[in-house]
Design an enzyme around this catalytic site. Structure first.
Site, PDB file in Angstrom:
ATOM      1  CB  SER A  41     -10.157  -0.304  12.482  1.00  0.00           C
ATOM      2  OG  SER A  41      -9.176   0.684  12.674  1.00  0.00           O
ATOM      3  CE1 TYR A  42     -11.979   2.657  13.636  1.00  0.00           C
ATOM      4  CE2 TYR A  42     -14.243   2.041  13.139  1.00  0.00           C
ATOM      5  CZ  TYR A  42     -13.198   2.155  14.038  1.00  0.00           C
ATOM      6  OH  TYR A  42     -13.390   1.755  15.329  1.00  0.00           O
ATOM      7  CE  LYS A  60      -7.645   5.701   5.918  1.00  0.00           C
ATOM      8  NZ  LYS A  60      -6.691   5.964   7.003  1.00  0.00           N
ATOM      9  CG  ASP A 110       3.043  10.251  -1.689  1.00  0.00           C
ATOM     10  OD1 ASP A 110       3.097  10.613  -2.887  1.00  0.00           O
ATOM     11  OD2 ASP A 110       3.463  10.933  -0.750  1.00  0.00           O
ATOM     12  CD  GLU A 116       1.557  -2.793   6.931  1.00  0.00           C
ATOM     13  OE1 GLU A 116       0.357  -2.631   6.684  1.00  0.00           O
ATOM     14  OE2 GLU A 116       1.979  -3.617   7.780  1.00  0.00           O
ATOM     15  CG  ASP A 155      -0.960   3.758  16.821  1.00  0.00           C
ATOM     16  OD1 ASP A 155      -1.882   3.267  16.142  1.00  0.00           O
ATOM     17  OD2 ASP A 155      -0.212   3.065  17.548  1.00  0.00           O
ATOM     18  CD  GLU A 159       2.485  -2.980  13.237  1.00  0.00           C
ATOM     19  OE1 GLU A 159       3.421  -2.193  13.536  1.00  0.00           O
ATOM     20  OE2 GLU A 159       1.951  -3.733  14.050  1.00  0.00           O
ATOM     21  CG  ASP A 173      -3.098   4.440  10.473  1.00  0.00           C
ATOM     22  OD1 ASP A 173      -3.109   3.345  11.035  1.00  0.00           O
ATOM     23  OD2 ASP A 173      -4.128   5.048  10.110  1.00  0.00           O
TER      24      ASP A 173
HETATM   25  C1  MP6 Z   1      -1.226   1.451   7.399  1.00  0.00           C
HETATM   26  C2  MP6 Z   1      -2.223   1.262   6.274  1.00  0.00           C
HETATM   27  N1  MP6 Z   1      -1.599   0.434   5.218  1.00  0.00           N
HETATM   28  C3  MP6 Z   1      -1.235   1.036   4.065  1.00  0.00           C
HETATM   29  N2  MP6 Z   1      -1.517   2.337   3.930  1.00  0.00           N
HETATM   30  C4  MP6 Z   1      -1.121   3.011   2.799  1.00  0.00           C
HETATM   31  C5  MP6 Z   1      -0.425   2.401   1.746  1.00  0.00           C
HETATM   32  C6  MP6 Z   1      -0.135   0.987   1.861  1.00  0.00           C
HETATM   33  C7  MP6 Z   1       0.548   0.259   0.857  1.00  0.00           C
HETATM   34  C8  MP6 Z   1       0.814  -1.096   1.035  1.00  0.00           C
HETATM   35  C9  MP6 Z   1       1.507  -1.823  -0.007  1.00  0.00           C
HETATM   36  C10 MP6 Z   1       1.963  -1.323  -1.200  1.00  0.00           C
HETATM   37  N3  MP6 Z   1       2.531  -2.314  -1.892  1.00  0.00           N
HETATM   38  N4  MP6 Z   1       2.446  -3.451  -1.160  1.00  0.00           N
HETATM   39  C11 MP6 Z   1       1.812  -3.164   0.008  1.00  0.00           C
HETATM   40  C12 MP6 Z   1       0.435  -1.759   2.219  1.00  0.00           C
HETATM   41  C13 MP6 Z   1      -0.244  -1.065   3.225  1.00  0.00           C
HETATM   42  C14 MP6 Z   1      -0.541   0.296   3.050  1.00  0.00           C
HETATM   43  C15 MP6 Z   1      -0.015   3.245   0.606  1.00  0.00           C
HETATM   44  O1  MP6 Z   1       0.595   2.794  -0.392  1.00  0.00           O
HETATM   45  N5  MP6 Z   1      -0.320   4.573   0.634  1.00  0.00           N
HETATM   46  C16 MP6 Z   1      -1.000   5.169   1.639  1.00  0.00           C
HETATM   47  C17 MP6 Z   1      -1.437   4.418   2.751  1.00  0.00           C
HETATM   48  C18 MP6 Z   1      -2.152   4.965   3.826  1.00  0.00           C
HETATM   49  C19 MP6 Z   1      -2.492   6.403   3.820  1.00  0.00           C
HETATM   50  C20 MP6 Z   1      -3.349   6.746   5.019  1.00  0.00           C
HETATM   51  C21 MP6 Z   1      -2.808   7.808   5.864  1.00  0.00           C
HETATM   52  C22 MP6 Z   1      -4.012   8.052   4.977  1.00  0.00           C
HETATM   53  C23 MP6 Z   1      -3.512   0.609   6.758  1.00  0.00           C
HETATM   54  C24 MP6 Z   1      -3.185  -0.800   7.243  1.00  0.00           C
HETATM   55  C25 MP6 Z   1      -4.123   1.465   7.817  1.00  0.00           C
HETATM   56  C26 MP6 Z   1      -4.453   0.503   5.561  1.00  0.00           C
END
Ligand code: MP6
Length: 328
Positions: A41-42, A60, A110, A116, A155, A159, A173
């Site tokens: 969301s942000y 991010k 990372d 997910e 939370d 996902e 998250d």
């Molecule tokens: C839950 C989050 N989704 C995701 N957060 C992160 C990913 C991520 C990777 C894929 C992915 C990789 N390959 N295909 C899909 C899909 C969704 C991701 C990642 O690789 N590394 C750190 C992440 C998040 C770090 C954050 C705690 C600081 C939202 C939806 C909030 C953006």
């Protein structure tokens, strides 16, 4: 102290011709950004490569203007403090460093190539017991580490459970996490019946968001709906919901609206599909208990029949992922 400060050193010659190593903070220019991996969301999470080391990361990006307008500065700081507290566990997304430019904040994290857990679950519909045990054990190991560092996620849901290229779990998250001031304090869970008299501990006062924040409807614990504050056991309620969902293909409490979902939760109104395996059923039933004080603790869950033979700790993170199979 921004743990994300100087990370790489550059060799330079100073005024008197002496070679010195000067810490160099990385910036946007040091990375080449790729596709969008996920949208929060942000924030937006991008695939990125370090131009110097060619290492791949997730970055991010948070837009300062948007955070300020939406008054989310506290969430951003909580997430960064949480990530800086949870530094060495294989089941938690690691924050390497942060930097900013005039418009945005950047977190270098990372890369979780597996995406997910929810996405993987949707492909097979359900997981069999072996897969559920594999993912469940890792999520539990990561929760145990978080709680030992005084962090309540608040939370947890499929996902927010990401996977790396070995299909190992990386929990993410943390913007809605609750940081206990003293990580070791044995947190007395609030008892449902005496909510009227529950004393507001220091944490709750600090955590002014306690009264406002509610997680994602399907995984919210009853204590968060009745007396507004989450405790460590709230993450184990969510754990019970996740185990149920991996085997059943859907969360235990799901209704047409958030309000109806909340009703089901506080009334413990859910049932198991036909054929749901009995050991898993017993485990879920002992996690989905209205009174947080009566829920299974992490130690009990690790010793539960469902996890018979399952290793935890370092060995768990070396095991290869089983072939993903649906529950018959
Ligand atoms: C839950 C989050 N989704 C995701 N957060 C992160 C990913 C991520 C990777 C894929 C992915 C990789 N390959 N295909 C899909 C899909 C969704 C991701 C990642 O690789 N590394 C750190 C992440 C998040 C770090 C954050 C705690 C600081 C939202 C939806 C909030 C953006």
């Amino acid at each position: 102290k921004d743990r994300g400060a100087a990370v790489s050193m550059r060799k330079e010659v100073d005024a008197n011709g002496k070679t010195i190593m000067r810490p160099v903070k990385k910036g946007v220019r040091d990375f080449s950004f790729g596709r969008v991996l996920g949208e929060g969301s942000y924030s937006t999470v991008y695939f990125a490569t370090d131009r110097q080391t060619l290492k791949e990361y997730a970055i991010k990006v948070l837009e300062k203007k948007h955070i300020i307008k939406e008054r989310k500065i506290k969430y951003v700081n909580i997430e960064k403090d949480t990530l800086n507290r949870l530094t060495e566990h294989p089941g938690i997304v690691r924050l390497y460093y942060t930097f900013q430019d005039e418009n945005s904040l950047y977190y270098v994290l990372d890369l979780c190539n597996g995406g997910e857990l929810l996405g993987v679950l949707k492909k097979t519909g359900t997981f069999d017991e072996e897969c559920t045990r594999f993912f469940g054990a890792q999520i539990l190991d990561a929760i145990e580490y978080m709680h030992s560092r005084g962090v309540i996620h608040r939370d947890l849901k499929p996902e927010n459970v990401l996977l790396d290229d070995q299909l190992h779990v990386k929990i993410t998250d943390f913007g809605t996490a609750r940081l206990l001031s003293d990580p070791r304090a044995p947190q007395a869970p609030p008892r449902i019946e005496d909510t009227g008299t529950s004393s507001r501990s220091k944490d709750q006062d600090d955590d002014s968001r306690a009264a406002s924040f509610v997680g994602t409807a399907e995984y919210v614990s009853p204590e968060l709906l009745t007396n507004k504050n989450a405790c460590k056991a709230s993450d184990l309620w969510a754990f019970g919901c996740i185990i149920y969902q991996l085997l059943a293909g859907r969360p235990p409490f799901k209704a047409g609206s958030e309000y109806l979902t909340f009703q089901k939760i506080v009334n413990l109104d859910y049932e198991f599909p036909m054929g749901f395996p009995s050991a898993a059923r017993d485990l879920v039933e002992r996690c989905l208990v209205l009174d947080p004080a009566r829920r299974l603790t992490i130690e009990h869950i690790k010793n539960h029949e469902f996890f018979d033979g399952q290793q935890f700790g370092k060995a768990l993170w070396r095991t290869k992922a089983p072939r993903l199979r649906p529950y018959a």
